[in-house]
Structures are given as structure tokens and as C-alpha cells.
Design an enzyme around this catalytic site. Sequence first.
Site: not given
Length: 212
Positions: A10-11
Site C-alpha cells: 500500500d502507499c
Amino acid sequence: MTSFDAVIFDCDGTLVDSEPILLAAVEEQALALGVAPALLADLHDMKGQSMALTLATIGQRRGRPLPEDFEATVRARMAETFKERLQPMPGAQALLRRLALPFCVATNGPRAKTELTLSITGLLPLLRPDRIFSAYDVGVFKPDPALFLHAARALGVAPERCAVVEDSTSGVRAGLAAGMQVHVLRSAQPLPTELHAQVRHLEALEELLDAS
């Protein structure tokens, strides 16, 4: 947990420390509209879901939708603050430089915003352009597993051989639904009890290297 052949990150809140800025921008702009603070008390629990869903929830609570340009206003404010304050998550740069396995980013955020945050934090050069996947491009948002499955296909790795690194409940649910090995970075948002035993908990990103 077993060893894995690829990593899907995920970021927001995982590689870049953007969640506090994102949530603060939503709250700031909502309060400026006159939204009652009580309607925003659990904003942190909405972390990881699509912006559209968060804003729709706020609109439902206030009894009428937010203005059509509200999301654009929030994102503009976010971008300003990102340029002033955004930092990578501790250990993110070192991890991406050391990770020998194929890896990518799969996020609920728009691609332009993701590239902006990765660029500001110095992480963008460590990622191949074709290994940044946005739910806006795929058309499906976490907790639906489709984004992670799309990323696994692009990497050419079976879902069960992929490690997912997440920090939100919606991302964890997506990874588990995809049949992947989910690693959860320590977060202020507690996981529901039923998910705890199904994931590996990370106190720091570097611990991922010990599991690979």
C-alpha cells in the site's frame, strides 16, 4: 506465514506518512463548510477507504451532499501540505533499496497523487512506472481484492506467494480476500479482533526482510 516471491505495498501510511495530512485536510475543509465536529469524530476509522466513500459518509451524516468541488478542494490542500511536510515512512527507502524480490504499489489513491507523494519522499525512482497500480485505474477499491489480484497478475506471481504490506482495515481485508500473506505495519487504527491472528504484525518495515 511462509516465504513469498513478491511484495505488494500500500502507499499511504505504509510507504509515505501521508495519512495524518490527508485526514487533516478533509477535517479542515469540512469544518470550514460548517460540518459539525461530532460528525468527524471517527474520521481516522475511515482511513484506507476511497475518498469518495469518506466524503459520501460525511454528506449523509450532515443530511445533504458535500459540494461537487469539495474533493478537488481537499486534494489541492493536501498537495500543498505534502510539498511542505510529507516524509517517507521510517525505513521505506532502505527497504525498497534492499528488497531483492519483485515489488509494486497498489493503492486506493489516484495515480497522480500517488506519484506526487512518492516523488516528494524520494521513493518514486525506486519503483518501476509500470508497477504503480491505482484503484481508480482498475475501477475497484479495497476492501475488494481485485486491485491486489490485478497487481499479482502484473507481477506474474500467484496470489498465495505475494506478501501484502498494509496499515488499514480495508487493505487487510482486501489482502486476505485475495489469499495473500498480509503484513500489517503498526498503526494508530486498531485492527478488528477477528483479523489479528490472520496477519503478521510489523513494528517496522525492515522486519519484512526477515520474513522473505
